[in-house]
Every structure is written in C-alpha cells, then in structure tokens.
Write a protein that holds these residues in place. Structure first.
Motif, PDB file in Angstrom:
ATOM      1  N   ASN B  64     -36.888  55.267  63.055  1.00 27.89           N
ATOM      2  CA  ASN B  64     -36.446  54.690  64.329  1.00 27.89           C
ATOM      3  C   ASN B  64     -35.669  53.390  64.165  1.00 27.89           C
ATOM      4  O   ASN B  64     -35.833  52.447  64.945  1.00 27.89           O
ATOM      5  CB  ASN B  64     -37.642  54.456  65.264  1.00 27.89           C
ATOM      6  N   ASP B  65     -34.823  53.351  63.138  1.00 25.73           N
ATOM      7  CA  ASP B  65     -34.015  52.142  62.938  1.00 25.73           C
ATOM      8  C   ASP B  65     -32.561  52.390  63.333  1.00 25.73           C
ATOM      9  O   ASP B  65     -31.650  51.693  62.890  1.00 25.73           O
ATOM     10  CB  ASP B  65     -34.123  51.644  61.499  1.00 25.73           C
ATOM     11  N   ASP B  66     -32.361  53.411  64.145  1.00 23.49           N
ATOM     12  CA  ASP B  66     -31.043  53.686  64.729  1.00 23.49           C
ATOM     13  C   ASP B  66     -29.995  54.156  63.736  1.00 23.49           C
ATOM     14  O   ASP B  66     -28.796  53.885  63.909  1.00 23.49           O
ATOM     15  CB  ASP B  66     -30.507  52.456  65.484  1.00 23.49           C
ATOM     16  N   ASP B  67     -30.437  54.815  62.678  1.00 24.46           N
ATOM     17  CA  ASP B  67     -29.463  55.506  61.826  1.00 24.46           C
ATOM     18  C   ASP B  67     -30.064  56.832  61.382  1.00 24.46           C
ATOM     19  O   ASP B  67     -31.251  57.090  61.587  1.00 24.46           O
ATOM     20  CB  ASP B  67     -29.026  54.648  60.635  1.00 24.46           C
ATOM     21  N   LEU B  68     -29.255  57.652  60.794  1.00 22.34           N
ATOM     22  CA  LEU B  68     -29.677  59.018  60.466  1.00 22.34           C
ATOM     23  C   LEU B  68     -30.100  59.110  59.003  1.00 22.34           C
ATOM     24  O   LEU B  68     -29.308  58.830  58.097  1.00 22.34           O
ATOM     25  CB  LEU B  68     -28.533  59.994  60.748  1.00 22.34           C
ATOM     26  N   ASP B  69     -31.348  59.483  58.784  1.00 24.28           N
ATOM     27  CA  ASP B  69     -31.890  59.630  57.445  1.00 24.28           C
ATOM     28  C   ASP B  69     -31.820  61.096  57.031  1.00 24.28           C
ATOM     29  O   ASP B  69     -31.500  61.959  57.844  1.00 24.28           O
ATOM     30  CB  ASP B  69     -33.338  59.110  57.448  1.00 24.28           C
ATOM     31  N   ASP B 124     -45.952  60.486  69.677  1.00 25.39           N
ATOM     32  CA  ASP B 124     -46.225  59.079  69.378  1.00 25.39           C
ATOM     33  C   ASP B 124     -44.934  58.301  69.134  1.00 25.39           C
ATOM     34  O   ASP B 124     -44.955  57.174  68.664  1.00 25.39           O
ATOM     35  CB  ASP B 124     -47.169  58.949  68.183  1.00 25.39           C
ATOM     36  N   GLY B 125     -43.813  58.949  69.421  1.00 26.91           N
ATOM     37  CA  GLY B 125     -42.542  58.237  69.382  1.00 26.91           C
ATOM     38  C   GLY B 125     -41.802  58.303  68.068  1.00 26.91           C
ATOM     39  O   GLY B 125     -40.741  57.688  67.929  1.00 26.91           O
ATOM     40  N   ARG B 141     -47.066  64.768  59.342  1.00 20.69           N
ATOM     41  CA  ARG B 141     -47.082  63.857  60.496  1.00 20.69           C
ATOM     42  C   ARG B 141     -46.511  62.518  60.059  1.00 20.69           C
ATOM     43  O   ARG B 141     -46.861  61.991  59.001  1.00 20.69           O
ATOM     44  CB  ARG B 141     -48.509  63.678  61.009  1.00 20.69           C
ATOM     45  N   ASN B 142     -45.640  62.010  60.889  1.00 19.05           N
ATOM     46  CA  ASN B 142     -44.958  60.761  60.555  1.00 19.05           C
ATOM     47  C   ASN B 142     -45.837  59.575  60.940  1.00 19.05           C
ATOM     48  O   ASN B 142     -45.948  59.209  62.103  1.00 19.05           O
ATOM     49  CB  ASN B 142     -43.624  60.710  61.309  1.00 19.05           C
TER      50      ASN B 142
END
Lengths: 267, 559
Positions: B64-69, B124-125, B141-142
């Motif tokens: 969730n750091d606004d880039d694509l992994d 959980d987002g 699960r992340n």
C-alpha cells in the motif's frame, strides 16, 4: 476419396482427386479439389512419372499413409527433377497432412518448373491461407483464376480472403459466384460450403432468417458440413427457437464426432 | 550499412500490409529494474504436459505504498515438484526499480506454482495472494504491515488447499456481500511419478508429448468467502459442477450482462469454454453454449489459453478475445448485449494473422494513449519439437502487438522494439504503469527463461489511471465499471479479477486521452453494488483515486 473431374475437357486423362477436408475449425476447406495430372496414362513421357505410379501415390495420400506416399513422391522427384507434377505430388503428401510449411516451397517449385501448371497455384493458395499469409494466398488464388474462371472453389477461396479483409461486399459477390457455378456443375459440396460462408455475412448483417435458410440448404446439400450445423444452432438461438437450436447442435455434435473423433491431443 | 535480413523481411511484410509501423516503443529493462530472474517450469526440453504452462505473475500494491509490486508464481521440476527454486516477491521503489523481498516478507513457496490471484480476502485493507499449484494450492495472508511483517500461509485453515493441478484463479464478489469469493480453475489428472506415455502421440506427423486429450479433465472449484478469511466449497450447490469438465487454463470474473452480478468465464484447453451466469440467488447457470462464447464460429472447441476483455465495438458491453493453439486463430467474441456473443475475429483483422502462433496471455490496453485500446498477445510453442521439425509454427516466437487503427481493425506492430522482434518462449504477462510515468508497461514471463520487463516509452503521457476504492470490504472494488466520457466519445474499463493467463494485472482503469485531449472529461463509475458516481472535469493526465461515495478525488501527478 477419389473422383473424376468432368469439369474441363483435357487431353490428358489421368485425374488425381484428393479430398482436402481438414479437421478442426477449417470447415470451409471441406472440399473436393481436383488436380489434373499432366501425365498420359498409357504413354508416360520421360519427364513425368507414369500414371499408375501417380495413382498409387494419390491412393496412399487419400488413405493417410503419408510416409509411404512421400517416399514414392520423393522417388518421382529424384527420377524427374524437372517435373512439376512430381513436385506437386510430393507437396500434396505434406498438404494433406496439414504440414503447409513443407508443402509451400514444393508448390512454388512446381510452379517455377511449369508456369502453365495450374493446380499447384490453387494448392499454394490454400497452403498460404493456412499459414496465415493472407496477401500471398490471395495472389496465388488470383494466379489460378484466369485459366479456371468457372471453378467454384477459386471464388470460394477469394471470398474467404475478402471476408478476412472485412470486405463483405466482395466476399458476398465471390460466394454468390461460387454458389452459381457449383450449382450449374452439380458440385453439391462446393455449393454447400459457399452457402455456409454466405450465411456468415448474413449473420453479420443480422439477416437471421435468410441465414437460417442458407444454412439449411447448405446442410441439405452436404449432410457432413457440421460447421454449418453449429452456425444454424446459433441462428436459431438468436431467433428465440431453442428447440431447433438444440436439434441443430445435437446434429453438429454427432456429425463432427463421427467425422473427426477425438483421438488425442491435438489431432 | 546493409540492412539485416530481419529488417528486409519486416520491410517486405510491412509493404505487403501484414505489419504496421506505429509510434509505440518499448524498452526491455528487467535487469536494469532489478528483476534478474529466470522462471522454472520443468526441465528443458519439456517432455510432459506439466512442463509447458510456465508460471504466472501479479502486479499489485502489496504494501500500500502507491506503486505496483511484482509476484512471480514459480514452478519446479518433475523429479521434485515440492522443492523448486521458489516463488518471488519484488517491491517497487515507486520509480520502477524492484528489490527482492521474498525472504523479508516470509514467503517460502517452493511448491510447483502455476498461477496467481490477488485480493483482500479478510477485508483488512491489504491484498492477499492465492497461488494455484501442482499440489495443494496456497493462500498467503498479507500481514506485512502487522506483527512480524510477513505473509502467512493460511491455506489449510482457510479451506482452499485443494491438491488437484490448478492453473488459474480469480477473486470476485459473487454474492454482493463485499467479501471476495474465489474461483479456481483445474486442468487435468497428472501423476508426475507415472507420467502418461508419449507413445503414439503425434502432431502433424511429429511425435510429441501426451495430453490434454486422453487425460482426465478436472472439475473447477468455486469458493464462497465466509467473511472471516475462510472459504466454503460451493461448486456443487452453486451449479458450477459440470457434467463434462474442461481442461481449465484461465478464468475471469465479470458482469457480462449488465445486471450488477459478477459472472464467471472459464477458458478451457481443447474443450468448450464455460460462462457461468450469476442468477443472483447463489446459483449459476453455464450459458457458454447458449450464449455462443463456448467455441468459435464453426463450433470448434479451441485450445483456449488466455482471455482478454475490452469494449471493442463501443457498445458498452464487455467483448472478449481468447488465445489458442497454432494452426488455429484466436477468437474475438463480440458481446451483442442481448445475451449472445458472436465470433467476429475476421472483422477486426485478427484471424489468419495469428495462425502461425501459439498464444497465451492477451489483453487490451491503450499502449500509445491515443484513446483506443490496443492488443498484446504473448506467444511460444509447447512442443520443443517445433524447434527442429516443421509444424507450421516455431518453438520460440515473436510476441504480438497490435495497434487499433481508425477504430476498426487491429494492425500488427512491426517497430516497437525487441518486444515484437525477439523470439521467446512467452507465457503469462501482467500490465500496469510500473514506473508511474503515464503509460502501461508489460511484464512477460517465459517458459524456463528470464523474465522480461518492457518499459513503455510512448511520448504521449496523456493518460488517466483511475483507481477505485470502496469502504466496507472488497476495497479495490472488483466488479466496478469505469467510463470516461469526453468529446462525445466513451471509453469503458472493468475492474475485475483474473483474465490474461494465470496472472493478475493492476486493478486500475487506464484511459489514454490522445495527444490533444479535450477539457470535458467526465468519469462515471458503477460500483459493484450498482451505485453510480460521476466525476466531472477530470484532468487529462495523472492518477485519480476515487472512493465510493466520496466527492473528494485524490489526484496525483505522474513521475
């Protein structure tokens, strides 16, 4: 399958006919295409294999015994290296096995050896068609056309090319011509496949009733044309006739399985 | 300098109208981007059907750091399918530079992995990872933002560790309860200790590996999310248990008929494709045959490998392309909007041209940002024999890139760089703006070959990247539809799980705006629950994050 070619009077009487029906999606290629030999049955010239041997080769191809046919055809080429007909026969051992990449250069060689020998041009067109070479296929078909303007299959082939180009008007004209010629010459299977492809255009134009009629006629003319049966089921579905759609689909499934039973991937 | 023979060939083909010169440009940057990684899928050369599918790849923002992994589902070898070199997770630094964080985040998947699906299964987002395998499937699960900062294997606990050979999977919300359900595609019965004999198996007269015909196809699985991160197998009660299973390779969850219920499309190898229509009462009906999407126009069940979705004819309904075997064509099915699909492959110029290729992943994206969607298709044959024997198709093949021209036909692109000239064993592919520069990049995997990352170097950066968010679960809004209306024209995108081939692309709606965009762009979003939202005066470029029910749109510029 063998058949006599009554279409054009030829001084050379040996006729080689091969069924070019293909498995898979290539239903439009369910056709009987005649190949006129350039050899005399009773007086073979030194430059051509004798007609009996040619017929033996064709019979092997028709039975699917491609390796044996190929060996024989290779011997023709070895003995008659300048024979267009020998190269054509060798090419057909690949063509019938759907190995178009190998058939293509042999057909080109057959044409180079005798520019007036027309059957290789037609087969080369189909080779290129199935290899995805649309422009080159069209060129080959067009090369065949002037000497055989009344041959239904050439118009059918050019119709398919036009359909690929999305030139529906030209495709319709070609299929219409193919249908007319095939009807005149009582070539039911040729007429049937052209009607089935004409129906594709009618479906595109949302003329579903006309398409239904065309497909029904096509199936009557050739009860083995399973692709048309599937299309007919689609048309019935779209017309809201589920019962007829189901029947057409069942007919398709039966005929397809009979003609091309599932044997193992991918053939 | 004399032109190379390749150049001459391309020039001749271009002159013949087969190829098309385009403004698209891609540069291969995998090593430069930090992804120096070779995928494994059996031995070389492939001897059995288990060894030909390759592994999947996902492009998603796990942290969730606004880039694509990136996540790669990596395979193993037949002698030890439980202990391959391992799947990999790479973190993006926001500029398209990746770092291997597999160990850092506790991922230890050595089993023969095939495909990947991504979704927030526990609401959980953050996005969790489901991996299809030869062997029990795996659900990670992340928990990277919590506790030990690791992914946790909850496959057994969640009830999704089925051990049949699975290829692809997709998440979607089939019952509208805002948690993500899961469809798993299974292929066939295979025993690596006793693989099927190759004896007597021929293709165009050439001895080849056995399958899929002759081997037993497997039923797929539909799981309902219980809302607590566990799942229940509802294949049978839902009506997704079929009389004749297919050799499944790909799936996609999408509302195909506009009733705000997500349907399930399944692409099967050499058997008919399924379209499970969501009836809205927890059941599905397979309308593949009825709708016309099950096979091509001749009724042939094709060797479907991949599925792509786009509104090709502009009628607002999702059309599809499926990829197929060599000596066959891929198939475009137009969605007529009345419940029927029609094979219109030739109309769009995608018929004969694809016959020499065996194709896998396929997607529509506007790679040149000219306001229409282009097409990428990966290629590579399954039979190593194609390298030496002539079977009308090569073993290593060029990847296919088509530009949409004048709103009608697709033209094959000849000059976009090595992406269209290098011969590869292409398999899965994923798509998204990895360097956040305003165009869609491509990550391609190969069979037993290095990963390729193709950076899109198009000069036009007029692109809108619309990210949908919704509170209360299914936070990426799988099932949402995003429309861009500008200057009397409409573009439409679907946020969905699955598609392409064994892979996951960024759940982002990318819109090219053309070189001279008008200033009248309006975005209309239909959320998975049917709610509508409109954003007027959208900018011409940048990332837009739109949350359901919120007027405040987050706009972020490209790098």
């Amino acid at each position: 399958m063998t058949a006599m070619n009554h279409r054009q009077p030829v001084s050379i009487h040996v006729v080689i006919a091969l069924s070019l029906s293909f498995a898979g999606m290539c239903v439009h290629a369910q056709t009987d295409t005649a190949v006129t030999s350039k050899a005399e049955p009773s007086s073979p010239t030194p430059s051509e294999p004798d007609s009996k041997s040619q017929q033996q080769c064709v019979a092997l191809i028709a039975k699917g015994r491609f390796d044996e046919a190929r060996e024989l055809a290779k011997s023709f080429v070895a003995q008659h290296p300048k024979s267009s007909q020998s190269h054509l026969l060798l090419a057909l051992t690949y063509h019938k096995q759907r190995k178009y990449e190998q058939a293509e250069p042999l057909l080109e060689k057959a044409i180079a050896l005798d520019e007036d020998h027309n059957p290789p041009k037609m087969f080369l067109g189909w080779c290129r068609y199935y290899l995805g070479k649309q422009k080159e296929a069209e060129q080959s078909f067009l090369a065949y056309l002037p000497t055989n303007p009344d041959y239904p299959d050439i118009h059918f082939a050019l119709g398919l090319i036009a359909y690929e180009r999305d030139d529906l008007e030209e495709a319709m004209t070609r299929f219409d011509r193919a249908i007319k010629l095939a009807s005149q010459q009582r070539r039911a299977t040729d007429e049937a496949k052209s009607r089935a492809r004409r129906a594709d255009i009618l479906i595109r134009q949302n003329k579903l009733e006309e398409a239904r009629d065309e497909l029904t006629t096509a199936i009557r003319l050739n009860p083995r044309l399973y692709g048309a049966m599937y299309k007919l089921s689609r048309v019935f579905h779209r017309m809201g006739d589920k019962e007829s759609a189901k029947k057409a689909k069942a007919m398709h499934d039966t005929v397809r399985e009979k003609l091309h039973p599932t044997k193992g991937h991918p053939e | 300098m004399m032109p190379s023979s390749r150049t001459i060939v391309i020039a001749l083909l271009a002159a013949a109208g087969t190829l098309h010169a385009s403004d698209m440009r891609f540069t291969e940057i995998a090593t430069q981007a930090g992804v120096d990684f070779t995928m494994t899928c059996g031995g070389t050369p492939s001897k059995h059907i288990l060894e030909v599918d390759g592994g999947g790849v996902a492009l998603f923002d796990f942290d969730n750091d606004d880039d694509l992994d990136l996540f790669f589902a990596n395979g193993a070898t037949i002698d030890d399918p439980e202990n391959g070199p391992g799947s990999r997770l790479y973190a993006n630094d926001g500029k398209g530079r990746f770092t291997d964080v597999t160990k850092k985040h506790g991922i230890n998947v050595k089993r023969w992995a095939m495909g990947v699906a991504v979704g927030d299964i526990d609401n959980d987002g953050d996005d969790d990872i489901f991996i299809t395998c030869y062997g029990p499937n795996i659900l990670l699960r992340n928990d990277t933002s919590k506790g030990k900062g690791a992914f946790v294997d909850i496959s057994k606990r969640a009830g999704v560790d089925d051990d049949r050979w699975a290829t692809s999977a997709a998440f979607g919300d089939i019952d509208g309860d805002s948690d993500l359900d899961l469809y798993v595609v299974n292929y066939l019965e295979f025993d690596h200790k006793n693989p099927p004999s190759r004896e007597g198996v021929n293709y165009k007269g050439v001895p080849v590996m056995a399958g899929p015909h002759g081997l037993k196809p497997q039923q797929d699985i539909l799981y309902r999310n219980n809302g607590d991160g566990s799942f229940t197998d509802i294949t049978k009660p839902s009506g997704c248990l079929v009389d004749e299973p297919g050799y499944g390779l790909v799936t996609l969850m999408l509302d195909f008929n506009g009733d705000n219920k997500q349907d399930i499309l399944v692409g099967n190898d050499s058997t008919e494709n399924f379209l499970f229509e969501n009836k809205g009462d927890g059941t599905f009906e397979n309308i593949g045959q009825f709708s016309g999407i099950a096979s091509n126009m001749d009724g042939s069940n094709q060797a479907t490998m991949g599925i792509g979705v786009g509104d090709i004819n502009g009628n607002g309904h999702p059309d599809t392309i499926v990829t197929s075997f060599s000596s066959d064509t891929n198939t475009i099915h137009l969605n007529l909007g009345d419940g029927f699909f029609e094979d219109r492959t030739a109309q769009f110029g995608l018929g004969l041209i694809t016959r020499p290729y065996l194709n896998w992943a396929c997607v529509f994206y506007d790679f040149d940002n000219d306001a229409d969607e282009d097409l990428f298709i990966s290629s590579g044959h399954v039979y190593p024999e194609a390298a030496t024997a002539k079977i009308d198709s090569e073993y290593e093949q060029e990847q296919l890139l088509f530009e949409r021209v004048a709103g009608t036909r697709f033209k094959r692109v000849s000059n976009a760089g090595p992406i269209v000239t290098e011969k590869l064993k292409g398999r899965s592919a994923t798509f998204g703006d990895i360097d956040n520069d305003g165009d869609v990049d491509i990550v391609l995997t190969q069979l037993n070959g290095p990963v390729k990352i193709y950076r899109n170097d198009t000069s036009n950066r007029n692109m809108l990247a619309v990210e949908t968010r919704q509170p209360g679960g299914n936070h990426r809004a799988y099932g949402a539809t995003v429309e861009l209306h500008a200057h009397d024209a409409r573009q439409i995108r679907w946020i969905h799980g699955g598609g392409s081939y064994q892979s996951v692309s960024a759940p982002i709606a990318y819109f090219g705006r053309g070189s001279r965009p008008t200033n009248d762009a309006t975005l209309r979003i239909t959320w998975p629950n049917g709610d509508k939202q409109e954003i007027k005066s959208a900018p011409n470029q940048g990332r837009l994050i739109i949350t359901r029910g919120q007027d405040n749109v987050v706009v972020r510029p490209f790098n």
